[in-house]
Design a protein around this motif. Structure first.
Motif, PDB file in Angstrom:
ATOM      1  N   GLU A 105      21.411   3.472  41.354  1.00 14.54           N
ATOM      2  CA  GLU A 105      22.630   4.280  41.452  1.00 14.54           C
ATOM      3  C   GLU A 105      22.350   5.733  41.080  1.00 14.54           C
ATOM      4  O   GLU A 105      22.844   6.659  41.727  1.00 14.54           O
ATOM      5  CB  GLU A 105      23.712   3.705  40.541  1.00 14.54           C
ATOM      6  CG  GLU A 105      24.193   2.325  40.948  1.00 14.54           C
ATOM      7  CD  GLU A 105      25.040   1.675  39.872  1.00 14.54           C
ATOM      8  OE1 GLU A 105      26.264   1.508  40.094  1.00 14.54           O
ATOM      9  OE2 GLU A 105      24.503   1.337  38.806  1.00 14.54           O
ATOM     10  N   LEU A 106      21.558   5.917  40.035  1.00 14.63           N
ATOM     11  CA  LEU A 106      21.201   7.267  39.604  1.00 14.63           C
ATOM     12  C   LEU A 106      20.234   7.899  40.592  1.00 14.63           C
ATOM     13  O   LEU A 106      20.409   9.062  40.996  1.00 14.63           O
ATOM     14  CB  LEU A 106      20.564   7.231  38.214  1.00 14.63           C
ATOM     15  CG  LEU A 106      20.051   8.568  37.659  1.00 14.63           C
ATOM     16  CD1 LEU A 106      21.187   9.572  37.516  1.00 14.63           C
ATOM     17  CD2 LEU A 106      19.361   8.358  36.312  1.00 14.63           C
ATOM     18  N   LEU A 107      19.235   7.140  40.996  1.00 16.41           N
ATOM     19  CA  LEU A 107      18.242   7.670  41.931  1.00 16.41           C
ATOM     20  C   LEU A 107      18.888   8.065  43.260  1.00 16.41           C
ATOM     21  O   LEU A 107      18.531   9.089  43.846  1.00 16.41           O
ATOM     22  CB  LEU A 107      17.140   6.641  42.171  1.00 16.41           C
ATOM     23  CG  LEU A 107      15.994   7.076  43.083  1.00 16.41           C
ATOM     24  CD1 LEU A 107      15.327   8.348  42.561  1.00 16.41           C
ATOM     25  CD2 LEU A 107      14.971   5.967  43.231  1.00 16.41           C
ATOM     26  N   ASP A 108      19.861   7.285  43.710  1.00 13.32           N
ATOM     27  CA  ASP A 108      20.540   7.591  44.978  1.00 13.32           C
ATOM     28  C   ASP A 108      21.248   8.941  44.923  1.00 13.32           C
ATOM     29  O   ASP A 108      21.298   9.673  45.922  1.00 13.32           O
ATOM     30  CB  ASP A 108      21.541   6.489  45.327  1.00 13.32           C
ATOM     31  CG  ASP A 108      20.881   5.233  45.876  1.00 13.32           C
ATOM     32  OD1 ASP A 108      19.681   5.310  46.232  1.00 13.32           O
ATOM     33  OD2 ASP A 108      21.548   4.185  45.953  1.00 13.32           O
ATOM     34  N   ILE A 109      21.825   9.278  43.756  1.00 15.75           N
ATOM     35  CA  ILE A 109      22.474  10.585  43.598  1.00 15.75           C
ATOM     36  C   ILE A 109      21.449  11.694  43.782  1.00 15.75           C
ATOM     37  O   ILE A 109      21.666  12.658  44.523  1.00 15.75           O
ATOM     38  CB  ILE A 109      23.136  10.706  42.208  1.00 15.75           C
ATOM     39  CG1 ILE A 109      24.347   9.789  42.114  1.00 15.75           C
ATOM     40  CG2 ILE A 109      23.553  12.162  41.938  1.00 15.75           C
ATOM     41  CD1 ILE A 109      24.974   9.746  40.730  1.00 15.75           C
ATOM     42  N   PHE A 110      20.315  11.549  43.114  1.00 15.21           N
ATOM     43  CA  PHE A 110      19.270  12.568  43.205  1.00 15.21           C
ATOM     44  C   PHE A 110      18.725  12.697  44.625  1.00 15.21           C
ATOM     45  O   PHE A 110      18.513  13.807  45.114  1.00 15.21           O
ATOM     46  CB  PHE A 110      18.122  12.236  42.242  1.00 15.21           C
ATOM     47  CG  PHE A 110      18.457  12.446  40.802  1.00 15.21           C
ATOM     48  CD1 PHE A 110      19.181  13.561  40.393  1.00 15.21           C
ATOM     49  CD2 PHE A 110      18.048  11.544  39.835  1.00 15.21           C
ATOM     50  CE1 PHE A 110      19.492  13.767  39.057  1.00 15.21           C
ATOM     51  CE2 PHE A 110      18.349  11.744  38.497  1.00 15.21           C
ATOM     52  CZ  PHE A 110      19.079  12.850  38.111  1.00 15.21           C
ATOM     53  N   LEU A 111      18.513  11.576  45.277  1.00 13.83           N
ATOM     54  CA  LEU A 111      17.982  11.609  46.641  1.00 13.83           C
ATOM     55  C   LEU A 111      18.975  12.260  47.602  1.00 13.83           C
ATOM     56  O   LEU A 111      18.590  13.008  48.511  1.00 13.83           O
ATOM     57  CB  LEU A 111      17.634  10.195  47.110  1.00 13.83           C
ATOM     58  CG  LEU A 111      16.505   9.498  46.338  1.00 13.83           C
ATOM     59  CD1 LEU A 111      16.262   8.100  46.904  1.00 13.83           C
ATOM     60  CD2 LEU A 111      15.214  10.311  46.388  1.00 13.83           C
ATOM     61  N   LYS A 112      20.257  12.001  47.380  1.00 14.06           N
ATOM     62  CA  LYS A 112      21.282  12.604  48.225  1.00 14.06           C
ATOM     63  C   LYS A 112      21.379  14.102  47.989  1.00 14.06           C
ATOM     64  O   LYS A 112      21.420  14.901  48.936  1.00 14.06           O
ATOM     65  CB  LYS A 112      22.640  11.944  47.942  1.00 14.06           C
ATOM     66  CG  LYS A 112      23.779  12.511  48.788  1.00 14.06           C
ATOM     67  CD  LYS A 112      25.101  11.842  48.425  1.00 14.06           C
ATOM     68  CE  LYS A 112      26.253  12.448  49.225  1.00 14.06           C
ATOM     69  NZ  LYS A 112      27.561  11.837  48.856  1.00 14.06           N
ATOM     70  N   GLU A 113      21.388  14.502  46.709  1.00 16.83           N
ATOM     71  CA  GLU A 113      21.542  15.909  46.355  1.00 16.83           C
ATOM     72  C   GLU A 113      20.316  16.752  46.720  1.00 16.83           C
ATOM     73  O   GLU A 113      20.418  17.951  46.925  1.00 16.83           O
ATOM     74  CB  GLU A 113      21.838  16.050  44.865  1.00 16.83           C
ATOM     75  CG  GLU A 113      23.212  15.556  44.443  1.00 16.83           C
ATOM     76  CD  GLU A 113      24.331  16.257  45.192  1.00 16.83           C
ATOM     77  OE1 GLU A 113      24.380  17.499  45.163  1.00 16.83           O
ATOM     78  OE2 GLU A 113      25.143  15.562  45.830  1.00 16.83           O
ATOM     79  N   SER A 114      19.155  16.120  46.778  1.00 20.76           N
ATOM     80  CA  SER A 114      17.928  16.869  47.071  1.00 20.76           C
ATOM     81  C   SER A 114      17.401  16.613  48.481  1.00 20.76           C
ATOM     82  O   SER A 114      16.281  16.986  48.809  1.00 20.76           O
ATOM     83  CB  SER A 114      16.844  16.506  46.047  1.00 20.76           C
ATOM     84  OG  SER A 114      16.534  15.126  46.108  1.00 20.76           O
ATOM     85  N   ARG A 115      18.221  15.987  49.327  1.00 19.67           N
ATOM     86  CA  ARG A 115      17.739  15.595  50.662  1.00 19.67           C
ATOM     87  C   ARG A 115      17.369  16.788  51.550  1.00 19.67           C
ATOM     88  O   ARG A 115      16.590  16.655  52.487  1.00 19.67           O
ATOM     89  CB  ARG A 115      18.760  14.719  51.368  1.00 19.67           C
ATOM     90  CG  ARG A 115      20.073  15.398  51.736  1.00 19.67           C
ATOM     91  CD  ARG A 115      21.057  14.410  52.345  1.00 19.67           C
ATOM     92  NE  ARG A 115      22.313  15.040  52.732  1.00 19.67           N
ATOM     93  CZ  ARG A 115      23.321  15.279  51.901  1.00 19.67           C
ATOM     94  NH1 ARG A 115      23.202  14.953  50.624  1.00 19.67           N
ATOM     95  NH2 ARG A 115      24.436  15.842  52.327  1.00 19.67           N
ATOM     96  N   SER A 116      17.927  17.953  51.244  1.00 19.78           N
ATOM     97  CA  SER A 116      17.611  19.130  52.054  1.00 19.78           C
ATOM     98  C   SER A 116      16.322  19.818  51.609  1.00 19.78           C
ATOM     99  O   SER A 116      15.851  20.754  52.256  1.00 19.78           O
ATOM    100  CB  SER A 116      18.773  20.133  52.000  1.00 19.78           C
ATOM    101  OG  SER A 116      18.955  20.575  50.665  1.00 19.78           O
ATOM    102  N   GLN A 117      15.759  19.350  50.493  1.00 21.61           N
ATOM    103  CA  GLN A 117      14.518  19.946  50.000  1.00 21.61           C
ATOM    104  C   GLN A 117      13.319  19.255  50.652  1.00 21.61           C
ATOM    105  O   GLN A 117      13.390  18.086  51.021  1.00 21.61           O
ATOM    106  CB  GLN A 117      14.426  19.808  48.467  1.00 21.61           C
ATOM    107  CG  GLN A 117      15.690  20.177  47.703  1.00 21.61           C
ATOM    108  CD  GLN A 117      16.010  21.657  47.735  1.00 21.61           C
ATOM    109  OE1 GLN A 117      15.424  22.430  48.478  1.00 21.61           O
ATOM    110  NE2 GLN A 117      16.994  22.073  46.942  1.00 21.61           N
ATOM    111  N   LYS A 118      12.220  19.959  50.751  1.00 23.50           N
ATOM    112  CA  LYS A 118      11.023  19.385  51.362  1.00 23.50           C
ATOM    113  C   LYS A 118      10.289  18.530  50.338  1.00 23.50           C
ATOM    114  O   LYS A 118      10.123  18.924  49.186  1.00 23.50           O
ATOM    115  CB  LYS A 118      10.106  20.490  51.882  1.00 23.50           C
ATOM    116  CG  LYS A 118       8.906  19.958  52.654  1.00 23.50           C
ATOM    117  CD  LYS A 118       8.146  21.081  53.322  1.00 23.50           C
ATOM    118  CE  LYS A 118       6.994  20.516  54.147  1.00 23.50           C
ATOM    119  NZ  LYS A 118       6.258  21.593  54.840  1.00 23.50           N
ATOM    120  N   VAL A 119       9.842  17.361  50.778  1.00 26.27           N
ATOM    121  CA  VAL A 119       9.158  16.434  49.879  1.00 26.27           C
ATOM    122  C   VAL A 119       7.811  16.038  50.457  1.00 26.27           C
ATOM    123  O   VAL A 119       7.717  15.615  51.616  1.00 26.27           O
ATOM    124  CB  VAL A 119      10.005  15.164  49.631  1.00 26.27           C
ATOM    125  CG1 VAL A 119       9.244  14.182  48.740  1.00 26.27           C
ATOM    126  CG2 VAL A 119      11.342  15.520  48.999  1.00 26.27           C
TER     127      VAL A 119
END
Length: 380
Positions: A105-119
């Motif tokens: 649940e926590l990781l999903d928030i981070f992945l959603k919020e940072s999805r526009s960043q390059k990984v």
């Protein structure tokens, strides 16, 4: 390849930072095959996010530095931020906040919020250098240039999840001092005299552990390798070498012993198997309390201050965190930027700041990321 900001690491601190900064401004470099791997397994898969009782006294590190960073983004601010993203952590174990269902649940928030960043996943940073206003980050697959570099690579614990010394190496290459690193929040192995502890594997009891002038209260768990459990893990933050002292019967009234006809194994506030094991060590019979002599009572009172020297720890593979790291002396607490190199930042576990068990290390990761984000926002 020109990047505004390069973050070395893809754990809790890096992901919080990526979530707070403007879109398309960051490149995250993570040596593991996925982001937030440590988040997923922490807290038994439920992730102990923070603690209701917060303060620098729950950390090993420079107190004022820790205090100022926590003040900028404390546990209440974190809970509010999570609530804004529809995650309401549950309070468990009195003061500890966990994800309601799972760490995902926590990781999903981070992945959603940072999805526009390059990984960039499964990619190792080999070196970082700076010429003029630009950093050059060399990995095993490419070379990148960046205006700012954030070292959020964590420590050495959980090597199977890609932990490495890269953060310390980068810091040293720019003249930063590294405080000696060692496994933290980890169990103790024991020497021959305490091998009987192993025979009690799986049993837990409430204790007080005294080490290096500190007192750690909570549960002790006898394990196959020695000792574990919350009190032991906290004590490991202060132990370097030498003896520790354990009070196995804190606040016990010894006057009750010689007034009772019950057996010692029933009288002492310990699991019976533990009491019997200590009776063997003290060469005492399991007799009724009224039959205990004054000398025998003195032997039993050793349970209030049982002293021994651990053989070592369970090591980095079992450690939840790494003690030591990049010295905070050369890092600005109001920005997390290096005092030596403009544009170089450090956040999270890579720094010489280590929290107790109970959500303190995640709070540190998030608080330091927040302070770093506020600084970088001014330049973007």
């Amino acid at each position: 390849m020109k990047n505004e900001i390069v973050i070395i690491g893809g754990g809790a601190s890096a992901l919080m930072l990526a979530s707070l900064l403007p879109k398309n401004s960051i490149t995250i470099i993570e040596s593991h095959t996925k982001l937030g791997a440590k988040i997923l397994i922490s807290g038994g898969g439920k992730c102990n996010i923070t603690n209701r009782v917060m303060g620098s006294e729950y950390y090993v590190g420079e107190s004022k530095f820790v205090q100022r960073v926590l003040r900028a983004f404390n546990e209440k601010a974190l809970l509010k931020w999570l609530g804004f993203h529809n995650l309401k952590p549950l309070l468990r174990k009195e003061n500890q906040y966990f994800c309601p269902h799972s760490s995902k649940e926590l990781l999903d928030i981070f992945l959603k919020e940072s999805r526009s960043q390059k990984v960039l996943l499964h990619e190792k940073v080999l070196s970082v250098s700076k010429k003029g206003d630009l950093f050059t980050v060399v990995t095993d697959k490419r070379k990148l240039s960046a205006t700012y570099v954030v070292v959020a690579s964590g420590g050495l614990s959980f090597p199977k999840l890609g932990a490495s010394a890269v953060g310390y190496e980068v810091a040293q290459s720019f003249g930063h001092m590294i405080r000696r690193t060692s496994p933290g929040l980890v169990g103790f192995t024991v020497q021959k005299e305490q091998f009987f502890f192993k025979e009690l594997s799986g049993i837990s009891t409430e204790v007080e552990i005294r080490v290096a002038g500190k007192s750690c209260n909570g549960s002790l768990l006898f394990a196959h390798k020695g000792l574990s459990g919350p009190a032991v893990l906290d004590a490991s933050l202060y132990w370097e070498k030498g003896k520790i002292e354990i009070d196995f019967v804190p606040n016990f009234d010894w006057r009750s012993i010689q007034k009772s006809k019950k057996q010692l194994s029933s009288l002492l506030p310990l699991p019976k198997r533990v009491t019997k094991a200590f009776l063997v060590q003290f060469n005492l019979d399991d007799k009724s309390g009224v039959k205990v002599t004054t000398d025998e009572l003195l032997l039993l009172k050793q349970l209030n201050h049982y002293s021994f020297a651990p053989a070592g720890t369970f090591g980095y593979a079992k450690a939840e965190v790494t003690k030591g790291g990049v010295s905070t002396e050369d890092v600005e607490c109001s920005t997390m930027m290096s005092k030596k190199i403009n544009g170089l930042y450090f956040t999270g576990e890579v720094l010489d700041v280590t929290g107790h068990l109970g959500g303190y290390n995640f709070q540190w990761a998030f608080s330091s990321a927040y302070v770093c984000a506020k600084s970088l926002e001014k330049y973007l």
